[in-house]
Design an enzyme around this catalytic site. Structure first.
Site, PDB file in Angstrom:
ATOM      1  N   ASP A 254      93.256  71.728  70.136  1.00 58.70           N
ATOM      2  CA  ASP A 254      93.066  72.044  68.726  1.00 58.70           C
ATOM      3  C   ASP A 254      91.668  71.662  68.262  1.00 58.70           C
ATOM      4  OD1 ASP A 254      94.119  72.814  66.045  1.00 58.70           O
ATOM      5  OD2 ASP A 254      93.794  70.690  65.595  1.00 58.70           O
ATOM      6  N   GLU A 259      82.280  72.870  66.800  1.00 60.93           N
ATOM      7  CA  GLU A 259      83.175  73.703  65.996  1.00 60.93           C
ATOM      8  C   GLU A 259      82.380  74.384  64.883  1.00 60.93           C
ATOM      9  OE1 GLU A 259      86.310  71.122  64.629  1.00 60.93           O
ATOM     10  OE2 GLU A 259      87.083  70.783  66.642  1.00 60.93           O
ATOM     11  N   HIS A 278      91.352  73.692  65.053  1.00 55.82           N
ATOM     12  CA  HIS A 278      91.363  72.417  64.328  1.00 55.82           C
ATOM     13  C   HIS A 278      92.285  72.489  63.109  1.00 55.82           C
ATOM     14  CE1 HIS A 278      88.794  68.567  63.641  1.00 55.82           C
ATOM     15  NE2 HIS A 278      90.025  68.404  63.161  1.00 55.82           N
TER      16      HIS A 278
END
Length: 312
Positions: A254, A259, A278
């Protein structure tokens, strides 16, 4: 009190937040840098989710008194810059624990049963024409050894569920926990013994890159790695190599080293990986618990009372 929620709130959440008493609340999407810059000079409280709060952001907010993390990890906040200005930093431990525990279980099951692969194959019309060799790569969670790295709020919820499903739970922490469901192991022993390794620790200078090439090599051949904590805990290129070689059977992730994930990242092309952006923490229950406490901290700040869960 002028509060800035730095997050892309949906209409339902925005409507609920508008009813919170005593707050002049503005919602700023994380991608809208221009709006964020215009709002900072008058902001007294930032409700922070994911986009980092930098020293430059703090310098641009002369009225800022509190950075309230909506979640637990404060590695995305420049704590030194906040301390230098006397700005309080608080987090919300436990508010997202149930959501993360459930998502972690989902990632374990999804990786073992290759649910993302089968979903894509079924949508493409190939679901009922799979190669027979695929049968050898589908596993049950019950009866397996699950190793929890860390034993905080999420593992405390997850471990009894795993035990009830027939798993043998192992865990590692700084010290053994008398109340723990499962058996304590040092990290190296846990990596070598567990069929599934799940990460539940914060990212700090001490833990960054904890699962490097050598640690991944110590994991049991055919094991599964699950990470719903922080991407920086894992050496991502080394993980890709371990998955490509077959040393690890699968992974459920996740969180990532960077990111959003680069569209060209090799992780995205691996069929034995289940991925999420996430969102383990993200649920209506998390929002209800989190913003109730965040609102309480604003009330306390206005009244000069001690803040809840202050970390800086």
């Amino acid at each position: 009190m002028k509060v800035l929620l730095h997050y892309d709130a949906g209409p339902g959440l925005a409507a609920r937040l508008a009813s919170l008493p005593g707050l002049d609340l503005t919602i700023c999407p994380e991608a809208d840098a221009a709006l964020f810059a215009r709002l900072l000079p008058e902001t007294e409280v930032i409700w922070h989710v994911l986009r980092p709060i930098t020293a430059a952001d703090i310098a641009a907010a002369p009225k800022l008194r509190l950075i309230q993390k909506i979640g637990v990890g404060v590695n995305t906040i420049d704590l030194e810059a906040a301390r230098a200005r006397g700005i309080a930093v608080c987090n919300l431990p436990g508010t997202n624990s149930r959501a993360v525990a459930e998502m972690t279980l989902l990632l374990m099951l999804g990786a073992l049963r290759r649910i993302a692969y089968f979903d894509a194959e079924t949508r493409a019309g190939r679901g009922w024409s799979q190669p027979p060799a695929l049968q050898d790569g589908l596993f049950e969670l019950g009866g397996r050894k699950v190793g929890l790295v860390g034993y905080g709020a999420v593992p405390k919820l997850l471990a009894p569920v795993l035990h009830a499903m027939g798993c043998e739970v192992l865990y590692t922490a700084r010290t053994p926990k008398p109340e723990a469901v499962g058996e304590f192991r040092p990290l190296e022993a846990l990596l070598a013994e567990a069929d599934v390794v799940s990460l539940h620790i914060p990212e700090t200078p001490e833990t960054r890159g904890l699962l490097n090439k050598a640690a991944l090599a110590r994991m049991k051949p055919g094991a599964v790695l699950v990470n719903s904590a922080r991407g920086g805990l894992v050496d991502q290129p080394a993980l890709v190599a371990a998955l490509q070689s077959g040393h690890l059977a699968a992974a459920g992730l996740d969180v990532f080293a960077a990111e959003p994930v680069d569209p060209g990242d090799p992780l995205l092309s691996l069929p034995n990986v289940v991925l999420a952006p996430h969102v383990a923490w993200l649920s209506t229950g998390t929002f209800a618990r989190s913003f109730s406490l965040a609102g309480e901290n604003c009330r306390r700040l206005a009244g000069g009372e001690a803040l809840l869960h202050r970390v800086a």
